[in-house]
Each structure stands twice: as structure tokens, then as C-alpha cells.
Design an enzyme around this catalytic site. Sequence first.
Site, PDB file in Angstrom:
ATOM      1  N   GLU A 131       0.803  -1.231   0.000  1.00  0.00           N
ATOM      2  CA  GLU A 131       0.000   0.000   0.000  1.00  0.00           C
ATOM      3  C   GLU A 131       0.829   1.271   0.000  1.00  0.00           C
ATOM      4  O   GLU A 131       0.536   2.213  -0.741  1.00  0.00           O
ATOM      5  CB  GLU A 131      -0.977   0.016   1.186  1.00  0.00           C
ATOM      6  CG  GLU A 131      -2.174  -0.914   1.028  1.00  0.00           C
ATOM      7  CD  GLU A 131      -1.911  -2.329   1.491  1.00  0.00           C
ATOM      8  OE1 GLU A 131      -0.789  -2.611   1.981  1.00  0.00           O
ATOM      9  OE2 GLU A 131      -2.828  -3.175   1.378  1.00  0.00           O
ATOM     10  N   HIS A 159     -10.687  -4.392  10.393  1.00  0.00           N
ATOM     11  CA  HIS A 159     -11.334  -4.268   9.086  1.00  0.00           C
ATOM     12  C   HIS A 159     -12.637  -3.473   9.143  1.00  0.00           C
ATOM     13  O   HIS A 159     -13.446  -3.559   8.237  1.00  0.00           O
ATOM     14  CB  HIS A 159     -11.641  -5.654   8.512  1.00  0.00           C
ATOM     15  CG  HIS A 159     -10.501  -6.257   7.752  1.00  0.00           C
ATOM     16  ND1 HIS A 159      -9.326  -6.603   8.345  1.00  0.00           N
ATOM     17  CD2 HIS A 159     -10.356  -6.545   6.441  1.00  0.00           C
ATOM     18  CE1 HIS A 159      -8.509  -7.114   7.436  1.00  0.00           C
ATOM     19  NE2 HIS A 159      -9.103  -7.075   6.270  1.00  0.00           N
TER      20      HIS A 159
END
Lengths: 326, 380
Positions: free
Chosen positions: A60, A129
Amino acid sequence: MAVITMREALNQALAEEMQRDENVFLMGEEVAAYQGAYKVSKGLLEKFGDKRVIDSPITELGFAGLGVGAAMVGLRPVIEFMTFNFSILATDQIINSAAKMLYMSGGQFNIPIVFRGPNGSAYQVSSQHSQALESWFAHFPGIKVVMPSTPADAKGLLKSSIRDDDPVIFLEQERMYGMKGEVPDGEDFTVPLGVADVKREGTDCTIVARSLAVPLALKAAEELEKQNVSVEVIDPRTIRPLDIETIINSVKKTNRVVIAEESHPFCGVAAEISAQIMERAFDHLDAPVKRLSGVDVPMPYARNLERLALPDVDKIVAAVREVSYM
Amino acid sequence: MSELKVIPLRPRGGGTGAAGAGLAEAEATDEINASEMRREHEDRLHRQEELIEKIEPAKLIEMLYQMILIRRFEEKAAEAYTLGKIGGFCHLYIGQEAVAVGSIAALRPDDYVMTSYRDHGHAIARGTSPDEVMAELFGRAGGCSAGKGGSMHLFDRDTNFLGGHAIVGGQIPLATGVAFASKYKGTGQVSVVYFGEAAVNQGVFHESLNMAQLWKLPCVYVCENNQYGMGTSLARAMSQQDVSQKACAYGLASEFVDGMDVLAVYDATCRAAERARKESLPSLLEVRTYRFMGHSMSDPGNYRTRAEIEKHQERDPVKVLAASLKNKGIADDAKIKEIEDRVRTEVERAVKFADESPEPAPEELFTHVYANPINVTGKP
């Protein structure tokens, strides 16, 4: 007007903007061959080829930085985070590079980039998450933060974000990808950044809501109508820059405000809006501004606990009743 | 349990041409052996003289001029810092001039250059006027970043100098993205990025090299190994200290280069730039250099000895090139004095320009936050 899902609306926006401008490309994990973890990029690889729809390694910080560098020299990257939870790894490049490049270069290098993906709660995926990060990104000058709540807004705002010359954090919501709504036809349809939308007009209380909280607020408004409370629902749609005028105008009319959001309350967007209302419309308030945020704990896994951690229709109804002294 | 296998490392610089061949390793903490140093110095001088024959005299003189310009500019910056004219952090490039000058000399004017916060030398070598660099250090409106970036954030769109970046390693993925854009647009432009060896320990170095080789991006990664990450020596910070070998993990071409020899740097960068331009392939150059000054102007420098610094100053890159050019009859004392005089005038002019440049106007505080500022007025 066609009725389509949020997912399809986003897909249309990407396809149309990629068609319109060759400098637009999409990069992220599983965006190409897999068609997107949430299928937002379905069909784009076939349509535009692997030069412009690029599967990245799980890296990322690396691909966020690559996007910013490409934007420095004229491309218009759309960088997808499979979820914004993973953007936390990339924040150095978003905050230290993208947000500040124009300023620290004395106006020489702007960064036309969109970082997009689902933000906020998902279904039973626990703490790492399931979190809403808009207040993080909205904190920094140099970034724009966009949060649509309908398919039409999703399409129109994403198109505007891709055309914008600044870094835009475009926050979708996993629970809303399947939500259907009318979307105006035509490739020229856009929704400008920085303009709030009155999702429902009312006279007794204002609910300021964004993203997932908007449909909840609208349902709460229906419920409250049965109780003879007329609720106005305002969706700022863009968190930064914030269209505070529309909110203030509503507060001057209703004199009561509830701010509903999924994110944590501490130093959150609701806190900012609340402060601005206090600064600009204090004399118009008949009750203290009420924040209804996600509970101030990491997201639990258990279904019952998860439900308790998030705003829902009943909680919003109760909050409106509270500021209405009912 | 079976024993761990140790994979032997490829010898440094093996098969990479004259520039990288057989350079003896010099650990920062090695004991100083004067005769060995002298022999090594003579060896390298010999190698530099071989390279001289391949390069046009005018280009050689230009490289000497640029190195002297950066050296004197930095000395003047140090002086201005102590006078309080420069604020914040000020990282000087003294000792490392050969790296920026040699590598940038190998590039096309439309190639892209990006570096870390130790960026004065790169900006000047790339062609930004010393006036604008000094004015930026002074925080003035005439600075190359309009006084908003300072020493660590020099930028110049006119020379494709894409900045000094001040989070260690942060520029590495950015330059990778610039290379991505070159390939995407098919412009043949090469992206060159500089970073210190300490940045190699950042994850994003590895993330970037992986992407660059995976997608065959025209990027040249130049690790300026000055052997210290601030006050921490390489030996104390890196488990495997052979930076050029790290390229193997990603299948990148790499070379180990003598960073005190501007021509070795030039030569290696020519090869890497050609590989990038013609084959669209990235390279990693580990350029061994040494900074003669502290990490920044506020560094007391008590993590290394005076003797260690003096050992490296024996191979001062400016002196090395000047000696080679004299030996080869390309520049005599008069020519070198002429360069020094010209540089003195330019540096004095830079200080004068910076002194006379106004501070940024107060309203500049709010400009350049957004390229497309949205005036939020709301709806009636």
C-alpha cells in the site's frame, strides 16, 4: 433515469472518466483480473487493458507513493484501497507527499489523484477491518474528502473527484455497494465537490449525516414524522471542504441538531461540525448539539456487540427526541 | 535440524566495468592505514584518468566547476546558518558532490531528478540557479519554492527537479511513479532518485524496487551511502551492509560505485540511464561516499573521529578530479583559479540575491494549499 446500484454507479464513473481522459488509470489490489474485491472495477480491464487497469502487489505505501509520483508529472491516478483500513499503511505518502506537495513546492506541483475504496463498518470483520477514517484525512489541509450516500452522488462525485486537480480521498461504504437508486443519464452528469445536499426537508430538527448514516437518518425521519416531528436531513457529501453554510441555514430554521456518524466521536467530524455550529449559530440553538457517533471502542466481532457499537434508526430517533425535549 | 545455508555474496562490482571493479571495502570504523590509503588513492586516480579519455574536456571542466560551486555554496550556507539567516534544519552536501554532479551529467535535460532533504547539491547540479536556492534557504519569496519549502524542499519545475523530500525514503516510491508515468506516456524520460543508505532500511525502498522490476520502470535508484544515518553508523543499523546486493532480491541490475570519483559515478549512471531508456529497466547504484560535515548544522559529530573524517578527506572528490585534470593536461592551476573566482562571484551574488529578496507576503500563507480551491458558499 436508470436505477442502478452504488457499485454500478462507481463503475460507470470510472469507465466514463477513463474514456474521457487517457491520463486516468486505475491501480490497486485485485482491481484488474479479479475485477475488484467488491467488483467496482468489473469489466474495466477488458475495456481499457492492463496498461490502465493495474493489479498491484500488496504494497500500500509503495503504490500510494507511486500514484503520487505519477500525478506529479501529469497522470491522473485512481488508487484503490481494497478497504481504507489498509490505507493506514499508506498515510505517509497521502499526508506527507500528496497533501503537501503543492504547498511546499511553492505552487509548482499539484497532485491530481483519487484514493478510493470502502471505509467504515463492514459485517462482522472485527477491529482491523471495520473503521471509519474520514476524520484522519479531513484533518489535513491540502486534501479533499468525499463521502457519497446515494448511487447518483457516488457517480457524480467520483467523476468530479477524478477531474479535480487536488488529492481526493473518496470514501465508499462496503455495506452500501448494493444499494440502489436513480442515477441521471449522460456522461456530463457530475456533482460538484463542496456542496451539501438536503436529502429531506423539515422544520423541527436537523440531522447532519454522511455515508451510511444518511439512509439511517432518512428512516429515522420517517419514523419521527409519525410522532409529529419534522426532520431535515443534510448530507455534506464533501467533508473537506465542508459546506457549513447549508448546515447553518438549516440550524437557523430548525434550531436543533443531531449529527449522526459511524466513526468514533473523539476528535471526529461531528465534533468539528458541532464546534462550527456553536461558533456560527449559537444563538439559534434551542438545545445542545447532539452527536450520535460510533461507540468509542474498537469494533467487536460478535454480532450483538457490533450492533451496539454502531448508530441505528432507533438511536437516531432517540437522539432527535432528546434534543426536542420529548 | 539442518544447518542454515549461507549463500556467498557476489563480489562487489564484478563484471560491471572499470568504475565498479574491485573497489576495496573501507569500513567506517577501520583503523587508518596511511600507506594503504595512499595506494588505494593512487589506484583510483589511475582509474579516473582512464575514464577522462572517454569524456569531452568541456564536460570535464563543467563537472569540476559544478562540484566547486556546490562546495563553496555549502560553505557559504554554513556561514549563513551560523549567522541566523537560515532556520530549521540545514543538511550540507560537502564531501558528496561527486554523486549529484557525476550522475546528473549523465542525464538528458528532460529526465527527472528527485532526492532527499540533503538536496542543495542536486538542485544546483540540475541547473537551478544558486540565487534561488540560497533565497529558499533564507525563506524568501525569490526562493525556488517561494519560501515555503526551505532547505529540505527545493523544487524546480523548469529543470524537472522534483524535490527534496524529508521523510527518509519517501521520495523512492514517488520517483518510481514518475518512471511509471514516463513509461505510460512513452516519453523515454528517465527518473533518477537519490537516497541515503539509511533509507534502505525503510520498507518502501523494498516495495519500490519490487514494483520497478515487476513493471519494468525506467528508474535509476542511487543510494548515496555516506555510511551514517544521522549519528548511527551503517554497521550499527544494517544486518547485511552490502546495499548493492539488496537489488538481487528483486532481480534488479546493480552496481557498486566509488562516490569520490565523479567520473565513476558519471560512467555508471550512463549505463543505468541507458538501461532505463532503451530497455525500460530499473537499476540500483550503491555509491559509496562520505559527508565531511555533520548530519545537519546542529550535529556535534561525536559519533566519529576527526581521524576518520581526515582519512576520507584524502579522497576529497573535488581535489581528486582537479588532480586528474591537471595530470592529463586538461586544466592547469590558472584554469582552476579561474573556476574558483567565477564560483566566488556566483556565491556572493546568491547571498546578495537572497538578502535582497523580500519575505513572502503574508497572504502567501494561504496560497498553494489547493490547486483548485473550492469556495464553499453553500446553497441559499
